[in-house]
Structures are given as structure tokens and as C-alpha cells.
Design an enzyme around this catalytic site. Structure first.
Site, PDB file in Angstrom:
ATOM      1  N   ARG A   1      -6.111   8.779 -10.790  1.00 34.06           N
ATOM      2  CA  ARG A   1      -6.812   8.999  -9.524  1.00 34.06           C
ATOM      3  C   ARG A   1      -5.839   9.444  -8.443  1.00 34.06           C
ATOM      4  O   ARG A   1      -4.756   8.900  -8.280  1.00 34.06           O
ATOM      5  CB  ARG A   1      -7.515   7.720  -9.079  1.00 34.06           C
ATOM      6  CG  ARG A   1      -8.271   7.846  -7.745  1.00 34.06           C
ATOM      7  CD  ARG A   1      -7.471   7.369  -6.561  1.00 34.06           C
ATOM      8  NE  ARG A   1      -8.253   7.393  -5.316  1.00 34.06           N
ATOM      9  CZ  ARG A   1      -7.751   7.124  -4.114  1.00 34.06           C
ATOM     10  NH1 ARG A   1      -6.490   6.791  -3.991  1.00 34.06           N
ATOM     11  NH2 ARG A   1      -8.522   7.165  -3.035  1.00 34.06           N
ATOM     12  N   VAL A   2      -6.221  10.468  -7.698  1.00 29.50           N
ATOM     13  CA  VAL A   2      -5.469  10.932  -6.543  1.00 29.50           C
ATOM     14  C   VAL A   2      -6.419  10.955  -5.362  1.00 29.50           C
ATOM     15  O   VAL A   2      -7.514  11.521  -5.443  1.00 29.50           O
ATOM     16  CB  VAL A   2      -4.865  12.332  -6.772  1.00 29.50           C
ATOM     17  CG1 VAL A   2      -4.178  12.828  -5.501  1.00 29.50           C
ATOM     18  CG2 VAL A   2      -3.874  12.299  -7.929  1.00 29.50           C
ATOM     19  N   GLY A   3      -6.018  10.347  -4.272  1.00 31.06           N
ATOM     20  CA  GLY A   3      -6.849  10.325  -3.080  1.00 31.06           C
ATOM     21  C   GLY A   3      -6.544  11.472  -2.142  1.00 31.06           C
ATOM     22  O   GLY A   3      -6.005  12.515  -2.540  1.00 31.06           O
ATOM     23  N   ASP A   4      -6.850  11.276  -0.889  1.00 34.66           N
ATOM     24  CA  ASP A   4      -6.674  12.332   0.107  1.00 34.66           C
ATOM     25  C   ASP A   4      -5.217  12.518   0.525  1.00 34.66           C
ATOM     26  O   ASP A   4      -4.817  13.612   0.915  1.00 34.66           O
ATOM     27  CB  ASP A   4      -7.509  12.027   1.346  1.00 34.66           C
ATOM     28  CG  ASP A   4      -7.056  10.747   2.042  1.00 34.66           C
ATOM     29  OD1 ASP A   4      -6.848   9.738   1.347  1.00 34.66           O
ATOM     30  OD2 ASP A   4      -6.919  10.747   3.282  1.00 34.66           O
TER      31      ASP A   4
ATOM     32  N   THR B   1      -2.263   3.852   3.224  1.00 35.51           N
ATOM     33  CA  THR B   1      -1.243   4.868   3.395  1.00 35.51           C
ATOM     34  C   THR B   1      -0.610   4.731   4.762  1.00 35.51           C
ATOM     35  O   THR B   1      -1.082   3.987   5.598  1.00 35.51           O
ATOM     36  CB  THR B   1      -1.907   6.253   3.291  1.00 35.51           C
ATOM     37  OG1 THR B   1      -0.925   7.261   3.484  1.00 35.51           O
ATOM     38  CG2 THR B   1      -2.950   6.449   4.359  1.00 35.51           C
TER      39      THR B   1
ATOM     40  N   SER C   1       0.802  -1.216   0.000  1.00 32.26           N
ATOM     41  CA  SER C   1       0.000   0.000   0.000  1.00 32.26           C
ATOM     42  C   SER C   1       0.837   1.268   0.000  1.00 32.26           C
ATOM     43  O   SER C   1       0.295   2.369  -0.050  1.00 32.26           O
ATOM     44  CB  SER C   1      -0.948   0.011   1.213  1.00 32.26           C
ATOM     45  OG  SER C   1      -0.207   0.058   2.420  1.00 32.26           O
TER      46      SER C   1
END
Length: 327
Positions: free
Chosen positions: A213-216, A185, A74
Site C-alpha cells: 500500500r502507498v498513500g498520498d 506523516t 508514524s
């Protein structure tokens, strides 16, 4: 703890030996990080602080540990790829003097957190993405490394047989670490005895995500936020739900308004649950917060979130975060 039904109804400061000695209080945290694999990251961060490194040195060193771990799918090297087979990394680093650096969709580079630090220290910008981030890494001397390992590639090819994606809550704690849907993360927060703070967050993002895609995680105020004299927070779980509410900025704002670190984490989780209702059924989102005095807050939607706490003596304990829902 409540059930879902009942709820829905009703600046890089230097941390030398003196600072560490002053922080050695059994009920006060010096470093905290998400998930049980955060313990090794905390140890690396503590060692860097003990050697006289700054807070930024410490949180960078901590983030580098899971980034280089081939058994952790991850974060960093051996992270699971996007649906097109590309491993892309996101990271952010931040201190309490407004220093910020972040990268997203970074490829062929193991230590995204170190590239993020270079963005903070070597550019007039705070966030670089995609091809530009990768080119910047090369320009800064970071070697090109193939991130897709045989194990991760096999998981991706197995996934291609159905091409179905559904986040699995708490898969970060699966044994062995990193299942085929791993999507998380590490967030790490640290302080000195006099209350200076910094944080880092790094990830390879959702397994088999849409390309781009980009997360938080790399977004200031979503995956990480640090404010002098107030506190710091980081998030974990499904990033889209954190981004919707600027989760970590909300936690720190609540601390600024007088809530404890624990109460602030609980407030944002309850807000997400109320806002999203059944849309978040089976979804994990968690927050971890640290005050300048070393008070810790942790809260999540579902049971299973763990976090690592290191005190001023360097003793690290992994704890279970309380949750809003029972299941």
C-alpha cells in the site's frame, strides 16, 4: 464551523542570512509543517537555512528529525509495520523549479527523505519504489538499518490478535506519540524572502496496512505540491481521500486562480466532504499551504489537526487548524 448534517444538506534556492533577515516579519511564515512534532522539524530546517543551506537542504533536514525519532511511530525509524511485519517508508521532496524525487515502500533505511533527494539529483527519474528503492539506497551509501523496534513489533503482534484496521483521527497527537493505529506523516514547506519555495513529505504510512500500500505522501500533487510564484501545499490524514482528488495540486491550482492559501485549503476539504459524504465519517484529512509571501492556510475535516509555523526570526508556534465539522 458546520456540522456534518448541515454540510451534507446544503529550485533549490539558497537561503543565506540576508534572505532570513528579509523574511523576519512577524506576520509572515518562513517554514510550516504538519502536527505538533513539526516544531522540532521546523527548528532543524531553520538552523540549516541560517547556516547558508538551500531550501532543499532545509526541508530535508526538517524531515530527518521525525524520521530518526524512536518515539514517533508514524515516520521513519520505529514506524509501525505493514500487516506482514515490514516497516516501509514513503517520501517526496520538491522545489519550485520542477525538481522532484520520491520513494515508496522503501525498507531498511532510516532517512527516506534523503533517498528521495538522491532520486531527484542522481537519477533521470522522479519516483522509485519497493526493492528498487531499497537497492538504490544501498548503492548510494545509505546504511541498512532494522526499522522495526521492539515497541513497534509488540504493537504489531498485539494487532495480529484481531487483525482489524480502522484509522483513528488525530492519533498523531496522542500522548505518548504514536498509538497502535498511528498512520500519518510530516509535511514541511519552506520559502525564502524572495519567494522561492520547496517542500518535503515523509511517512511510514498506515500502521498494519496491506503490504504494498502507498498513500498520498510520496505522490506529487497528492501529499505535496510546489509551484513557483504560486505556492506550496502538503496534506495529512487518510491518504486515500487525498489521492482521490489530487489534493495538494488542487490547493495550489486554487491559489493560482486567485484564492488565498486559507481559502484554497477550505475549498479542497469541502470538495472531499461533498464528494464522499458519509464514507468519510470519522476520517481526518487536513491541508497546509504556504504562499510565496508567507501567508499560511490550514483546514481539516475534523477538529484536532495542528501545525507548526516558524517566522523569519526563528520563532515557532504550534497552532490548531480550523475544521469543517464539529465532530
Amino acid at each position: 464551523m458546520t456540522t456534518r448534517r448541515s454540510f451534507l444538506g446544503g529550485t533549490a534556492a539558497t537561503a543565506g542570512m540576508a534572505s532570513l533577515a528579509g523574511a523576519a516579519q512577524p506576520d509572515r511564515a518562513l517554514i510550516v509543517s504538519t502536527w505538533d512534532f513539526g516544531a522540532a522539524a521546523n527548528d532543524a530546517a531553520f538552523a540549516r537555512m541560517k547556516a547558508g543551506g538551500s531550501l532543499i537542504d532545509a526541508v530535508e533536514a526538517g524531515g530527518m528529525v521525525p524520521e530518526a525519532d524512536p518515539n514517533n511511530h508514524s515516520v521513519g525509524y520505529s514506524g509501525y509495520p505493514d500487516r506482514d511485519g515490514h516497516v516501509t517508508l514513503d517520501a517526496v521532496i520538491m522545489d519550485d523549479a520542477g525538481g522532484v524525487g520520491a520513494v515508496a515502500a522503501l525498507e531498511d533505511t532510516v532517512h527516506a527523505i534523503s533517498v528521495a533527494r538522491r532520486v531527484m539529483e542522481k537519477t533521470p527519474h522522479t519516483f522509485i519504489v519497493g526493492e528498487g528503492a531499497t537497492r538504490f539506497a544501498r548503492d548510494q551509501g545509505f546504511p541498512k538499518v532494522k526499522l522495526l523496534t521492539p515497541e513497534a513489533e509488540k504493537a504489531w503482534r498485539d494487532w495480529l490478535k484481531t487483525s482489524q484496521y480502522r484509522p483513528v483521527a488525530n492519533i498523531e497527537n496522542a500522548r505518548p506519540r504514536g498509538g497502535a493505529l498511528d498512520h500519518d506523516t510530516i509535511g514541511l514547506l519552506a520559502r525564502t524572502a524572495d519567494g522561492r519555495m520547496a517542500g518535503a513529505c515523509t511517512t511510514s504510512g498506515m500502521a498494519f496496512k496491506m503490504r504494498g500500500r502507498v498513500g498520498d505522501s510520496p505522490q506529487v500533487g497528492a501529499g505535496l505540491y510546489v509551484e513557483a510564484g504560486v505556492g506550496a501545499a502538503t496534506s495529512t490524514g487518510l491518504g486515500e481521500e487525498v489521492t482521490r482528488v489530487s489534493g495538494t495540486a488542487r490547493v495550489v491550482a486554487s491559489m493560482r486562480a486567485g484564492l488565498s492559501a486559507q481559502a484554497a485549503c477550505e475549498e479542497v476539504v469541502r470538495h472531499i466532504a461533498k464528494l464522499r459524504g458519509d464514507a468519510i465519517k470519522g476520517t481526518q484529512v487536513g491541508f497546509l499551504a504556504l504562499s510565496p509571501q508567507g501567508e499560511v492556510g490550514a483546514f481539516c475535516l475534523l477538529p484536532g489537526f495542528t501545525y507548526a509555523v516558524t517566522d523569519g526570526a526563528g520563532v515557532t508556534v504550534v497552532k490548531k487548524g480550523p475544521s469543517l465539522f464539529a465532530a
